[in-house]
Design a protein around this motif. Sequence first.
Motif, PDB file in Angstrom:
ATOM      1  N   ASP A  24      -6.416  -1.201  -1.070  1.00 54.98           N
ATOM      2  CA  ASP A  24      -6.728  -0.240  -1.925  1.00 54.98           C
ATOM      3  C   ASP A  24      -8.047   0.214  -1.790  1.00 54.98           C
ATOM      4  N   TYR A  25      -8.448   1.320  -2.277  1.00 51.81           N
ATOM      5  CA  TYR A  25      -9.635   2.097  -2.150  1.00 51.81           C
ATOM      6  C   TYR A  25     -10.659   1.173  -2.334  1.00 51.81           C
ATOM      7  N   ASP A  26     -10.762   0.636  -3.542  1.00 43.34           N
ATOM      8  CA  ASP A  26     -12.063  -0.163  -3.948  1.00 43.34           C
ATOM      9  C   ASP A  26     -12.358  -1.321  -2.971  1.00 43.34           C
TER      10      ASP A  26
ATOM     11  N   LYS B  77      -3.718   4.619  -5.100  1.00 41.97           N
ATOM     12  CA  LYS B  77      -4.566   5.145  -6.231  1.00 41.97           C
ATOM     13  C   LYS B  77      -3.639   6.074  -7.191  1.00 41.97           C
TER      14      LYS B  77
ATOM     15  N   GLU C 265     -16.778   7.745   1.044  1.00 48.01           N
ATOM     16  CA  GLU C 265     -16.444   8.149  -0.020  1.00 48.01           C
ATOM     17  C   GLU C 265     -16.543   9.670  -0.251  1.00 48.01           C
TER      18      GLU C 265
ATOM     19  N   THR D  70     -13.168  10.697   1.552  1.00 47.46           N
ATOM     20  CA  THR D  70     -12.030  10.400   0.634  1.00 47.46           C
ATOM     21  C   THR D  70     -11.749  11.443  -0.377  1.00 47.46           C
TER      22      THR D  70
ATOM     23  N   LEU E  11      -8.444  13.962  -0.920  1.00 49.10           N
ATOM     24  CA  LEU E  11      -7.707  13.894  -2.126  1.00 49.10           C
ATOM     25  C   LEU E  11      -7.481  15.021  -2.694  1.00 49.10           C
TER      26      LEU E  11
ATOM     27  N   GLU F 225      -1.254   7.298  -9.833  1.00 46.48           N
ATOM     28  CA  GLU F 225      -0.848   6.339 -11.254  1.00 46.48           C
ATOM     29  C   GLU F 225       0.577   6.483 -11.400  1.00 46.48           C
TER      30      GLU F 225
ATOM     31  N   PRO G 277      -4.902   3.866   0.800  1.00 48.89           N
ATOM     32  CA  PRO G 277      -5.382   3.881  -0.379  1.00 48.89           C
ATOM     33  C   PRO G 277      -5.162   4.930  -1.344  1.00 48.89           C
ATOM     34  N   THR G 278      -4.881   6.371  -0.806  1.00 47.40           N
ATOM     35  CA  THR G 278      -4.500   7.152  -1.677  1.00 47.40           C
ATOM     36  C   THR G 278      -3.272   7.053  -2.528  1.00 47.40           C
TER      37      THR G 278
END
Length: 146
Positions: A130-132, A100, A25, A28, A32, A102, A96-97
Amino acid sequence: MLEGIETIFENKEKMMTHLKKKNYEANTKVFLQNNGHFFEEMKNYIEQAEEKDTAAIKIAETFVNAVERNFSNKKGKVPASVQVDLNFFMIYYVFPTILKIESEYAKSIADKICELWGTRFKDSKIQYTDYDTLYGSFRNKIFGIF
């Protein structure tokens, strides 16, 4: 486009060491903060393009070419041990980024990068999530191996 994108891998060893839920976490968030502009550039490029599929392919080619140039040895090949690290880094952080951001085209970007990655690098037919989903798969250690 994506000038210097290979720099996203600069801390890959540190970010993959002791990969636990809490570290993932935090890593990441730092990833970002330091590299989000590259993913925004991908988003803006594809959203402004008339032909979205062609734009996604161009993003993938630019990205994979930069990685190949940066990590290839004198023979023009990425060493197997480096490739394994790059594959894991792609799965844990890059894809995952991308997902993420949008944009309704994020999956298209990820698909094209994943497809080209698998054909360009030996033993690199990887998949992504994905990240989640990835974050949720952690216990204290990722899949019980780190």
